[in-house]
Design an enzyme around this catalytic site. Structure first.
Site, PDB file in Angstrom:
ATOM      1  N   GLY A 364      23.277 -19.179   4.989  1.00  0.00           N
ATOM      2  CA  GLY A 364      23.801 -17.999   4.319  1.00  0.00           C
ATOM      3  C   GLY A 364      24.959 -18.371   3.417  1.00  0.00           C
ATOM      4  O   GLY A 364      25.538 -19.455   3.528  1.00  0.00           O
ATOM      5  N   ASP A 486      33.105  -5.012  10.360  1.00  0.00           N
ATOM      6  CA  ASP A 486      31.944  -5.263   9.493  1.00  0.00           C
ATOM      7  C   ASP A 486      30.647  -5.205  10.291  1.00  0.00           C
ATOM      8  O   ASP A 486      29.828  -6.121  10.234  1.00  0.00           O
ATOM      9  CB  ASP A 486      32.095  -6.612   8.796  1.00  0.00           C
TER      10      ASP A 486
END
Length: 686
Positions: A364, A486
């Site tokens: 990622g 988050d």
């Protein structure tokens, strides 16, 4: 070119240090964490690769998926007047040789104490003992700990937390917990009946116990909670211990002591089973003593040779310093202040593990840097290596913020930090690798992905439950309140068994106990669709804003749609689901790819819970303790109004704004996230 005066001064300083070292300097001790997770106890603990993990002392045994501390119904042995112990096969070092500092540890275990004939007896204990043995005739009231001759003797060198189900004349009742020191006459004893806990009720009931020892404070705390299902995620730890006491282990037990379980039966008997066992121990490095006499003689006989060696060493070190390879003092200072410094990895080892940080190993990428998959062949271990890549100052802040938060977090539904590395200005964090990637990759199966089949309803529900337990741990069970900030499907990782592991602590912050929120001067961080509406007005994150993000995840998982998806005339997924709820058609929101392969009651429960968590008014959202119970089905979903309530925000008083700020560094990157949908909204933008 290094100035000669500087080099000479450095050489002189080093010689002085060497000459004084025996009297003034000691070897630095850096604590690391050693974690052990065991259970369910299958045949591999008896015949397979885990056979030597435990030391079993009859009448104890390992069978029927548990550590049977006293005889079980499968054995061919009398139940009466028996005792047994099962230990972890290696001792733990409980204090440091150098400064005497005590190690801290946490252990948790799932037990079942079952009445065979509706009359319990005698009890079970978690024990710290000096050897892999058990006293003779330690059955009955002695719980496998002592006997009539040895009870009370300081030579026992043992400490135990007992769960006693038979009343002796020195016990408060027949259902209590006690702290035992060298004797079954507890130093501290607490009746569990007053707390609504029954150790051995009629029927099968599972309990989780947490035994936590703080070596710095010399305090032991014991928590206890009922577990609905032995195969379910471990129950939420209560906020208050059932037993708490000061305890100086150094004055009571051996420095090298064994951890395990002990139990006994008497005239009456019960089955004492341990079904899972986790240990997290802070361990000391081995001291490597140096022969200082030898060093002193060497300096006296071969000073010229030593000077040449030191000169070369100094030149090498100064050259490395000029190249920027020294560790940043800010980083090292913070690491030393952490309670239990995490493992430091060697840069070359991580470079080789990731094939020189090859693009093919990229997991990622985001605003903070890149995450790579790596393999450590010596340890046969796959890891995820997060490389910070913003400018030096911001990367250092990012690195320390994340490391400080996640260093001490220990939960089976959190991605575990393995260690760190700092070399030539490169900052790396090393996490355990999650072979099944992120939740969103399995929910959406997007084009180009190797995942072709969406998750089943059973796995979706299992994952939702795991995330709820993780968030409850952060909000209520860890010794600080931690706000994740988050919550989203791409930050929920899946292990090999599709257990949820909440990751990405780049935005997470701990807040002081007397505070309820965390604010950054630079504004709100997070991802659109998951950010609670009040955050845009306050610039603050709270546990309630985390719950709003969790609500978005619930709807995302059940509906198979992202929170910002436009459906029909609705701009957001939550508004469409609220419309269906008003029309009493809420099940139409369920992911059509599931067809009819889902549990109607569970789907309706999670959809309504998602709406309750998404309530525009923060105070109306359920708390995490209640959310865990709602998901388990033990309590109903709170009332969800048919129309989505309006967001109303009163005029703000910013007079106390500065006093509520608990940190100033900012982070935006999701460590395992493959998308870059993070937003940063300043107060001036609202």
């Amino acid at each position: 070119m290094v100035p000669r005066s500087s080099l000479t001064a450095t050489i002189t300083a080093i010689i002085t240090i060497l000459l004084l070292l025996p009297a003034t300097t000691s070897q630095a001790q850096i604590l690391k964490s050693e974690d052990h997770v065991y259970g369910p106890f299958n045949s591999s603990y008896i015949y397979g690769p885990l056979i030597n993990i435990f030391h079993v002392i009859p009448s104890a045994s390992i069978n029927q998926g548990a550590l049977q501390i006293t005889p079980d119904s499968a054995g061919n042995i009398s139940f009466h007047n028996n005792s047994g112990r099962i230990f972890y096969n290696k001792p733990f070092k409980l204090w440091d040789d150098h400064d005497g500092a005590l190690a801290s540890f946490n252990t948790s275990f799932l037990i079942n104490v079952y009445r065979v004939n509706k009359t319990p007896g005698e009890g079970i204990a978690f024990v710290i003992a000096p050897s892999l043995s058990i006293p003779l005739n330690s059955y009955g009231q002695y719980l496998g700990l002592t006997n009539a001759t040895t009870d009370g003797s300081g030579a026992n060198k043992l400490v135990a937390v007992e769960l006693d189900t038979v009343k002796q004349d020195f016990d408060p009742d027949d259902n209590h917990i006690g702290l035992d020191i060298n004797s079954v006459r507890s130093n501290v004893s607490v009746s569990l009946s007053k707390l609504g806990i029954q150790i051995s009720p009629n029927g099968t009931v599972f309990h989780v116990l947490w035994v936590e020892y703080d070596g710095e404070r010399k305090v032991i705390d014991v928590y206890m909670a009922e577990q609905d299902d032995k195969d379910a995620p471990i129950a939420a730890k209560p906020t208050k211990p059932v037993l708490s006491s000061s305890l100086d282990l150094k004055s009571l037990v051996n420095q090298e002591s064994y951890f395990g379980f002990s139990a006994s039966t008497g005239v009456t008997y019960e089955l004492n089973c341990v079904l899972r066992w986790n240990i997290s121990m802070m361990v000391f490095p081995e001291n490597k003593s140096k022969d200082w006499n030898g060093i002193t003689i060497g300096l006296g006989v071969g000073v010229p040779l030593v000077l040449i060696g030191i000169g070369g060493l100094v030149y090498f070190l100064l050259k490395k310093k000029r190249a920027g390879s020294y560790s940043d003092p800010q980083i090292m200072g913070t690491l030393k202040s952490l309670p239990g410094t995490p493992r430091e990895f060697i840069y070359q080892e991580l470079k080789k593990a990731t094939n020189n940080f090859d693009e093919k190993n990229k997991l990622g990428q985001g605003g903070y840097g890149v995450v790579y998959k790596g393999t450590l062949p010596k340890e046969n271990l796959e890891v995820a290596v997060k490389m910070f890549s913003r400018d030096k100052m911001k990367s250092t802040d990012d690195f320390l913020s994340e490391l400080t938060i996640i260093n001490r977090l220990r939960h089976r539904h959190l991605v575990r930090l393995l260690g760190w590395c700092h070399k030539n200005g490169v900052l790396l964090l090393v996490y355990e690798y999650m072979p099944n990637g992120s939740l969103d990759s399995h929910i959406f199966c997007e084009e180009g992905s190797t995942i072709e089949t969406t998750l089943s309803w059973h796995l979706r529900y299992k994952i939702i439950s795991g995330v709820a337990y993780a968030l409850n741990y952060l909000h209520n069970e860890y010794d600080q309140k931690v706000i994740h900030r988050d919550l989203k499907a791409s930050n929920i990782m899946l292990d090999s068994d599709f257990n949820a592991r909440l990751g990405d602590f780049g935005l997470a912050r701990a807040i002081e106990n007397e505070k309820t929120s965390y604010a950054e001067l630079e504004g709100v961080h997070g991802t659109m669709g998951y950010i609670a509406p009040e955050c845009f007005h306050t610039g603050k994150a709270t546990r309630e804003s985390d719950i709003y993000g969790f609500g978005a995840v619930l709807l995302e998982v059940v509906c198979g749609q992202r929170p910002w998806t436009k459906i029909e005339d609705y701009q957001l997924l939550v508004d469409w689901v609220w419309y269906l709820h008003r029309e009493r058609r809420i099940l139409e929101a369920v992911d059509p790819r599931l067809e009819s392969n889902y549990v109607i009651e569970e789907a309706e429960r999670i959809l309504k819970l998602g709406l309750a968590c998404s309530h525009p008014i923060a105070s109306e959202r359920p708390k995490m303790q209640a959310i865990v119970q709602i998901i388990s089905g033990s309590v109903p979903v709170p009332h969800v109004p048919p129309f989505k309530p309006s967001f109303v925000w009163p005029a703000m008083d910013f007079s106390n704004f500065d006093s509520e700020i608990t940190a100033t560094s900012t982070t935006e990157y999701s460590p395992f996230n493959t998308q870059s949908s993070s937003v940063h909204v300043g107060l001036s933008d609202v």
